[in-house]
Design a protein around this motif. Structure first.
Motif, PDB file in Angstrom:
ATOM      1  N   VAL A  20       0.843  -1.190   0.000  1.00 25.34           N
ATOM      2  CA  VAL A  20       0.000   0.000   0.000  1.00 25.34           C
ATOM      3  C   VAL A  20       0.882   1.245   0.000  1.00 25.34           C
ATOM      4  N   ARG A  21       0.293   2.334  -0.409  1.00 22.54           N
ATOM      5  CA  ARG A  21       0.966   3.613  -0.313  1.00 22.54           C
ATOM      6  C   ARG A  21       0.383   4.357   0.880  1.00 22.54           C
ATOM      7  N   GLU A  22       1.131   4.428   1.975  1.00 24.00           N
ATOM      8  CA  GLU A  22       0.702   5.210   3.124  1.00 24.00           C
ATOM      9  C   GLU A  22       1.034   6.677   2.883  1.00 24.00           C
ATOM     10  N   LEU A  23       0.287   7.559   3.518  1.00 26.82           N
ATOM     11  CA  LEU A  23       0.610   8.974   3.447  1.00 26.82           C
ATOM     12  C   LEU A  23       1.986   9.211   4.066  1.00 26.82           C
ATOM     13  N   THR A  24       2.755  10.096   3.463  1.00 25.29           N
ATOM     14  CA  THR A  24       4.086  10.398   3.978  1.00 25.29           C
ATOM     15  C   THR A  24       4.002  11.327   5.183  1.00 25.29           C
ATOM     16  N   ALA A  25       5.103  11.429   5.904  1.00 24.93           N
ATOM     17  CA  ALA A  25       5.148  12.327   7.057  1.00 24.93           C
ATOM     18  C   ALA A  25       4.862  13.762   6.640  1.00 24.93           C
ATOM     19  N   GLU A  26       5.365  14.154   5.476  1.00 25.73           N
ATOM     20  CA  GLU A  26       5.133  15.511   4.979  1.00 25.73           C
ATOM     21  C   GLU A  26       3.656  15.735   4.654  1.00 25.73           C
ATOM     22  N   GLU A  27       3.019  14.742   4.041  1.00 21.94           N
ATOM     23  CA  GLU A  27       1.614  14.855   3.704  1.00 21.94           C
ATOM     24  C   GLU A  27       0.741  14.917   4.956  1.00 21.94           C
ATOM     25  N   ILE A  28       1.128  14.120   5.961  1.00 19.65           N
ATOM     26  CA  ILE A  28       0.384  14.122   7.224  1.00 19.65           C
ATOM     27  C   ILE A  28       0.528  15.481   7.913  1.00 19.65           C
ATOM     28  N   ALA A  29       1.741  16.020   7.918  1.00 20.47           N
ATOM     29  CA  ALA A  29       1.973  17.319   8.543  1.00 20.47           C
ATOM     30  C   ALA A  29       1.154  18.405   7.868  1.00 20.47           C
ATOM     31  N   GLU A  30       1.051  18.343   6.543  1.00 17.29           N
ATOM     32  CA  GLU A  30       0.276  19.339   5.795  1.00 17.29           C
ATOM     33  C   GLU A  30      -1.203  19.261   6.182  1.00 17.29           C
ATOM     34  N   LEU A  31      -1.731  18.039   6.317  1.00 19.55           N
ATOM     35  CA  LEU A  31      -3.135  17.860   6.667  1.00 19.55           C
ATOM     36  C   LEU A  31      -3.425  18.327   8.086  1.00 19.55           C
ATOM     37  N   ARG A  32      -2.478  18.101   8.983  1.00 24.07           N
ATOM     38  CA  ARG A  32      -2.674  18.514  10.374  1.00 24.07           C
ATOM     39  C   ARG A  32      -2.674  20.015  10.524  1.00 24.07           C
TER      40      ARG A  32
END
Length: 209
Positions: free
Chosen positions: A197-209
């Motif tokens: 699977v492709r999990e969201l990256t740390a950068e993508e998670i930080a952007e969403l938060r």
């Protein structure tokens, strides 16, 4: 009969959203419970009550110190609701469910990886991207208070080992939406088990938060 005019809207929401969860299979029998913070304390679903058959004038009333002051006895799960409100004092409601996929996830052995990985932006936006698992305790056991409070300080939702979930919200609607997102995310985790699977990256998670 006690005058419930002041909390009538909260009672109506508990009954309506409890029925919605029940009708869509998020709870069965008398499983699951809801609570809402009010000006005078808390409203909570009664012990052994089905979320699909609640009555507005048959909800448990507790004061700010969690003493039962009116209505039927509250759910025995009052301990974990109290713990989560203490962990997240900004919260106005709690939803505890035994929904199928979250409960299935809760029965998996503990491991280093998160039981539900961050696969979708909504898992991050509604649940923070991380949902810790609290060790198993007998339902209603006072001993769970510290573990739930510690986990709740990190995240607005927790998975209860071999039991289900507990989710906090800024309103009952918010808590229900997050609990439904948690169930959908658990279902995805099962469907994609052992698949790349492709999990969201740390950068993508930080952007969403």
């Amino acid at each position: 009969m006690t005058d419930h005019t002041a909390d009538h809207a909260a009672r109506r929401r508990i009954v309506a959203l409890g029925a919605s969860l029940f009708e869509r299979g998020y709870s069965v029998g008398s499983a699951g419970n809801l609570s809402v913070r009010t000006d005078t304390g808390y409203l909570m679903t009664p012990t052994n009550a089905s979320l699909g058959r609640l009555e507005e004038d048959e909800l448990a009333v507790l004061d700010h110190d969690w003493q039962h002051v009116d209505g039927p006895r509250p759910s025995k799960e009052v301990v974990m609701h109290r713990a989560m409100y203490r962990a997240r004092p900004e919260s106005a409601a709690m939803v505890h469910l035994h929904s199928t996929y979250v409960t299935a996830v809760s029965c998996l052995p503990a491991g280093e990886d998160p039981v539900i990985p961050p696969l979708t932006p909504y898992f991050v936006m509604r649940l923070g991207g991380e949902v810790p698992v609290v060790p198993y305790f007998r339902p209603g056991a006072a001993e769970m208070l510290d573990d739930i409070r510690t986990a709740g300080e990190r995240c607005r939702a927790v998975i209860l080992a071999n039991h289900g979930s507990l989710v906090a919200g800024a309103s009952l609607e918010d808590a229900v939406n997050a609990a439904e997102e948690l169930e959908a995310s658990a279902q995805l985790a099962f469907l994609l088990h052992d698949r790349p699977v492709r999990e969201l990256t740390a950068e993508e998670i930080a952007e969403l938060r």
